[in-house]
Write an enzyme that holds these catalytic residues in place. Structure first.
Site, PDB file in Angstrom:
ATOM      1  N   LYS A  37      26.765  73.951  44.309  1.00  0.00           N
ATOM      2  CA  LYS A  37      27.125  73.563  42.942  1.00  0.00           C
ATOM      3  C   LYS A  37      28.478  72.855  42.943  1.00  0.00           C
ATOM      4  CE  LYS A  37      29.449  77.919  41.791  1.00  0.00           C
ATOM      5  NZ  LYS A  37      29.588  79.006  40.820  1.00  0.00           N
ATOM      6  N   ARG A 134      28.947  88.057  31.763  1.00  0.00           N
ATOM      7  CA  ARG A 134      28.783  86.637  31.462  1.00  0.00           C
ATOM      8  C   ARG A 134      27.330  86.383  31.076  1.00  0.00           C
ATOM      9  NH1 ARG A 134      31.512  83.178  36.300  1.00  0.00           N
ATOM     10  NH2 ARG A 134      29.560  83.915  37.262  1.00  0.00           N
ATOM     11  N   TYR A 254      61.062  63.877  39.285  1.00  0.00           N
ATOM     12  CA  TYR A 254      61.123  64.042  37.838  1.00  0.00           C
ATOM     13  C   TYR A 254      61.757  65.385  37.481  1.00  0.00           C
ATOM     14  CZ  TYR A 254      58.038  60.040  37.038  1.00  0.00           C
ATOM     15  OH  TYR A 254      57.499  58.776  36.979  1.00  0.00           O
ATOM     16  N   MET A 302      52.371  61.604  39.843  1.00  0.00           N
ATOM     17  CA  MET A 302      50.986  61.174  39.743  1.00  0.00           C
ATOM     18  C   MET A 302      50.450  60.675  41.083  1.00  0.00           C
ATOM     19  SD  MET A 302      49.291  58.252  37.301  1.00  0.00           S
ATOM     20  CE  MET A 302      49.612  59.158  35.777  1.00  0.00           C
TER      21      MET A 302
END
Length: 369
Positions: A37, A134, A254, A302
């Site tokens: 999956k 679930r 940053y 990024m």
């Protein structure tokens, strides 16, 4: 098309086969669904299928259209739809392409009954809710479901999913609930996930479902994949594209979240969060340059991140970097990167960005000349 930017992921099919065989060694009396999956946990559905085409007892996935594509590509093993059917089209696919489907609620059962034209028996995994909360039938709802299914030409397996097989609580409490709900059931059962395969032999069942272990990562926080005999399948590799000399007190990246405590050399790597590397990975996350382990520095950008090459004086622009896996620049277990970033290796693998080119082969098979 060859991508000039140096980042790439390398997938080792032989490692997938090795890890599947490890699952079979731990559960020698069970058949094993190879769980593919989520695009084989980010490794590529078709790469995993080709690696295991002659090996796996069956494949487990989510989407019926992907299962049909496997059939059309000549895959003959059983194929399990882990979340079951969602539409009449799914029911037709199950019947026409001999798929095995989970049934986890009365609505899915009604969908099957209403839309199936049975030309042959259909394989059904009836899911029980034993505490994961679930999906699945309970002690109150299971008898009615079984009563319906026993009127149909279906082959029934009971299954459940373990919530804490990787933790101290384990599986005994869910196994007790499973037996209580199943009652006098004597048919086949499908139980163990990766953690249960590796740690709880009493919870294997007739079928097990190896997932993360297929891809060479550990389901346990305190036990490494290497200790379990697993081999890393994905290596994320890049290279240095810049080098900076820092004086003590200068900051990096940053927000200036890292301040150099001494004169330092900083390498800039062509890899960032747009490639799938976790943006929240902090300073100190392990990385390897030229075969030597070091640490990331500052905030992940990024398209780039920085690493400490102060003690690797020979590292310059073009030096190979391993972000995780068994790479040309050394081995950095994905589990260690994930732990440093406050996540799990599953997320690292699944987050690999489409822009990252993928090649096949282990580190020893790659010509680095």
């Amino acid at each position: 098309m060859k991508i000039s930017r140096p980042i790439r992921a390398r997938i080792d099919p032989a490692a997938i086969r090795h890890n599947y065989r490890i699952a079979k060694q731990y559960a020698p009396n069970s058949r094993a669904w190879a769980v593919i999956k989520a695009n084989a946990y980010g490794h590529g559905q078709w790469r995993a299928v080709e690696a295991l085409r002659g090996e796996a007892d069956g494949f487990a996935m989510l989407e019926s259209e992907n299962a049909v594509a496997l059939r059309e590509a000549g895959v003959t093993q059983p194929i399990l739809l882990l979340e079951g059917i969602f539409s009449a089209r799914d029911v037709r696919a199950v019947v026409e392409h001999r798929l095995t489907t989970v049934i986890h609620c009365a609505e899915q059962l009604e969908l099957l009954v209403r839309n199936a034209t049975f030309s042959a028996p259909v394989a059904v995994c009836l899911k029980l809710n034993t505490g994961m909360n679930r999906l699945g039938f309970t002690a109150q709802t299971l008898p009615a479901a079984l009563a319906v299914l026993r009127q149909l030409p279906v082959d029934i397996t009971l299954m459940t999913h373990f919530a804490e097989a990787d933790s101290e609580r384990g599986v005994a409490w869910q196994m007790e609930r499973f037996r209580a709900i199943a009652g006098d059931w004597e048919g086949p059962v499908c139980l163990g996930n990766s953690a249960a395969i590796l740690r709880h032999p009493e919870a294997h069942g007739d079928w097990v479902r190896p997932g993360i272990m297929l891809y060479g990562a550990s389901p346990f926080a305190g036990q490494s994949a290497e200790e379990l005999g697993l081999q890393p399948v994905m290596a994320l590799e890049s290279a240095l594209i810049g080098v900076q000399q820092l004086a003590a007190g200068e900051r990096v990246g940053y927000g200036g979240t890292f301040t150099a405590e001494r004169p330092m050399r900083i390498g800039v790597v062509a890899c960032g969060y747009a490639d799938g590397y976790p943006r929240h990975a902090p300073t100190g996350t392990p990385i390897a340059v030229l075969g030597r382990r070091t640490r990331t520095i500052g905030r992940v950008s990024m398209d780039m991140l920085a690493c400490d090459i102060t003690d690797i004086p020979e590292a310059g622009i073009g030096a190979p970097v391993t972000l995780w896996g068994d790479g040309l620049a050394g081995q950095v277990p994905a589990d260690e990167v994930a732990t440093a970033a406050g996540t799990i290796s599953y997320e690292l693998f699944c987050a690999l960005a489409p822009r990252v080119p993928v090649s096949l082969g282990g580190a020893s098979e790659v010509d680095v000349r």
